[in-house]
Scaffold this motif. Structure first.
Motif, mmCIF file in Angstrom:
data_model
loop_
_atom_site.group_PDB
_atom_site.id
_atom_site.type_symbol
_atom_site.label_atom_id
_atom_site.label_comp_id
_atom_site.label_asym_id
_atom_site.label_seq_id
_atom_site.Cartn_x
_atom_site.Cartn_y
_atom_site.Cartn_z
ATOM 1 N N ASP A 171 30.148 44.983 44.278
ATOM 2 C CA ASP A 171 30.976 44.130 43.821
ATOM 3 C C ASP A 171 31.789 43.589 44.902
ATOM 4 O O ASP A 171 32.820 42.863 45.034
ATOM 5 N N SER A 172 31.578 44.261 46.294
ATOM 6 C CA SER A 172 32.276 43.983 47.485
ATOM 7 C C SER A 172 33.617 44.646 47.522
ATOM 8 O O SER A 172 34.300 44.293 48.626
ATOM 9 N N ARG A 173 34.101 45.420 46.701
ATOM 10 C CA ARG A 173 35.432 45.768 46.633
ATOM 11 C C ARG A 173 35.623 47.329 47.375
ATOM 12 O O ARG A 173 36.282 47.844 47.422
ATOM 13 N N ARG A 174 34.327 47.559 47.889
ATOM 14 C CA ARG A 174 34.259 49.116 48.530
ATOM 15 C C ARG A 174 33.219 48.804 49.687
ATOM 16 O O ARG A 174 32.281 48.063 49.696
ATOM 17 N N ASP A 197 38.499 51.133 50.168
ATOM 18 C CA ASP A 197 38.977 50.006 49.138
ATOM 19 C C ASP A 197 39.043 48.742 49.642
ATOM 20 O O ASP A 197 40.275 48.881 50.502
ATOM 21 N N THR A 198 38.436 47.798 49.881
ATOM 22 C CA THR A 198 38.397 46.293 50.444
ATOM 23 C C THR A 198 38.847 45.188 49.397
ATOM 24 O O THR A 198 38.920 44.089 49.898
ATOM 25 N N ASP A 199 39.345 45.789 48.439
ATOM 26 C CA ASP A 199 39.772 44.673 47.136
ATOM 27 C C ASP A 199 41.232 44.345 47.548
ATOM 28 O O ASP A 199 42.252 44.791 46.609
ATOM 29 N N CYS A 213 29.195 39.324 47.636
ATOM 30 C CA CYS A 213 30.161 38.225 46.938
ATOM 31 C C CYS A 213 29.895 36.910 47.703
ATOM 32 O O CYS A 213 30.428 36.115 47.331
ATOM 33 N N GLU A 237 44.427 41.887 49.499
ATOM 34 C CA GLU A 237 44.926 40.260 49.562
ATOM 35 C C GLU A 237 45.297 40.314 51.023
ATOM 36 O O GLU A 237 46.440 40.371 51.569
#
Length: 410
Positions: free
Chosen positions: A254-257, A271-273, A204, A275
């Motif tokens: 998607d940079s979420r993992r 899980d890196t999604d 991302c 805040e």
């Protein structure tokens, strides 16, 4: 970009020269006895072997549009391969020469019209532009000046943000540099990890992460203003949970993992999604055992959808299903040397590895099985008929792919 010009000697960007050819033949005859034997490897899931380099390949990079694979080796060349040829008998490539040096790392620009390399002897970045010729071919031209030398230790990785806004270089001390595309340093990051073993930019383009001697992965956000001007680099979050130094990590598409592998003999999926500005920490989703990591350095690749984790130790590759944490495939003695790089293509259907003079491409059967499992679960809950048809189509395609590879489980 057309690949028709890649037939004959013009594939290298040079016109045919008979005198050169005869000289080369004589030289080849003289050194034939000294040339090391190509490592032979066969497996039912081996999709292709790419052989054009005469030296050991140290790095690979798939272009963001999925059309090309770049490889660099100590034979002073970078090869650009057409991915559409991978499942064909012939594997064509274009050659870029690295003058008076050789590249140890290579990365495509986001628009796929250029690539950057890290020079082994020059200890700096060089940019190559890809220019179309009148005959339909391509010329690779190095920019007049290399980037200034700034690092004081061996390099561990380089990268270009998908936004095209910055370049990252990381060295084995504790230094990460953020550059603009003109070769000016925008920011210097001190990782405080005693030494860095790996670093990467997230797909991302928001984050830069690193791992090293400490048992965590540190992540920073590279901040730009609304007008695209660089502002600052700030600490974002950390992956905490390993009990020893981390060899390597990777992001999902998607940079979420994120996935990591440590000297403690485990791999972890996160899980890196989150805040992070609200102090929310990443969630640990899965921990798996990988005993080899406790004894030797390892490489790691995470499939674009984060469903499959590939781990390489020595010359062997192990594939894990991240949902259950189970090992599904193992390829042993894939290369004649230790594996130097490991990467999934942008579709996630193929896994590429290098370590000697060849690139091996494997069918990602755990990835197809993960799709089957996911689609079967979604079908049970789907109420809309059009949704059911779409899911059934994806399920059928994955099952047929597994069947054709002899890997369909009953």
């Amino acid at each position: 970009m057309t690949w028709a010009f890649l037939i004959g000697q013009r594939a290298n960007g040079f016109p045919p020269d008979k005198s050169l050819r005869s000289k080369k033949q004589k030289q080849h005859q003289r050194i034939h006895k000294e040339k090391p034997q190509q490592h032979n490897f066969t497996h039912r899931l081996l999709a292709a072997t790419l052989k054009s380099h005469s030296g050991n390949i140290s790095c690979m990079d798939f272009s963001s549009n999925g059309k090309y694979l770049a490889t660099c080796a100590d034979d002073r060349t970078v090869r650009i391969w057409s991915t559409k040829d991978f499942l064909q008998r012939e594997h064509r490539s274009m050659r870029a020469n690295v003058e008076l040096d050789h590249a140890i790392l290579v990365r495509f620009s986001p628009d796929c019209r250029a690539f950057i390399v890290w020079l082994a002897n020059g200890d700096t970045l060089r940019v190559f532009k890809m220019t179309k010729r009148e005959d339909g071919g391509y010329t690779f031209t190095a920019t007049p000046e290399d980037f200034p030398k700034k690092h004081k230790a061996a390099i561990v990785n380089i990268g270009i943000a998908d936004t095209g806004k910055f370049i990252m270089t990381a060295s084995s001390d504790t230094t990460i540099l953020i550059w603009n595309l003109k070769g000016q340093v925008l920011s210097t990051i001190n990782t405080n990890q005693m030494h860095n073993t790996s670093a990467a930019i997230s797909p991302c383009s928001r984050f830069v992460a690193s791992c090293g001697f400490t048992p965590d992965v540190k992540v920073w956000e590279v901040c730009f203003g609304k007008k695209g001007d660089f502002q600052e680099v700030v600490r974002a979050f950390e992956l905490k949970g390993h009990s020893a130094a981390i060899h390597c990590f990777a992001f999902s598409n998607d940079s979420r993992r994120m996935a990591s592998v440590s000297k403690d003999g485990t791999w972890k999926l996160w899980d890196t999604d989150v805040e992070y500005k609200k102090q929310q920490d990443p969630y640990l989703l899965r921990t798996g055992r990988f005993e080899e990591a406790s004894a030797v350095p390892c490489r790691l690749a995470l499939s674009p959808d984060a469903q499959v984790l590939a781990l390489a130790s020595g010359s062997s590759i192990h594939l894990y299903n991240t949902r259950r944490g189970e090992k599904e495939e193992c390829f042993e003695q894939v290369h004649g040397e230790c594996i130097s790089d490991l990467s999934f293509d942008v579709t996630g259907r193929l896994l590429a590895s290098c370590g000697d003079r060849a690139v091996r491409l494997f069918h990602n059967t755990p990835g197809y099985r993960a799709v089957v499992e996911e689609m079967q679960g979604l079908l049970k809950r789907a109420s809309n008929e059009s949704t059911r048809q779409r899911l059934q189509q994806q399920l059928t395609q994955a099952q047929e792919a597994l069947k054709s590879l002899g890997a369909l489980r009953k």
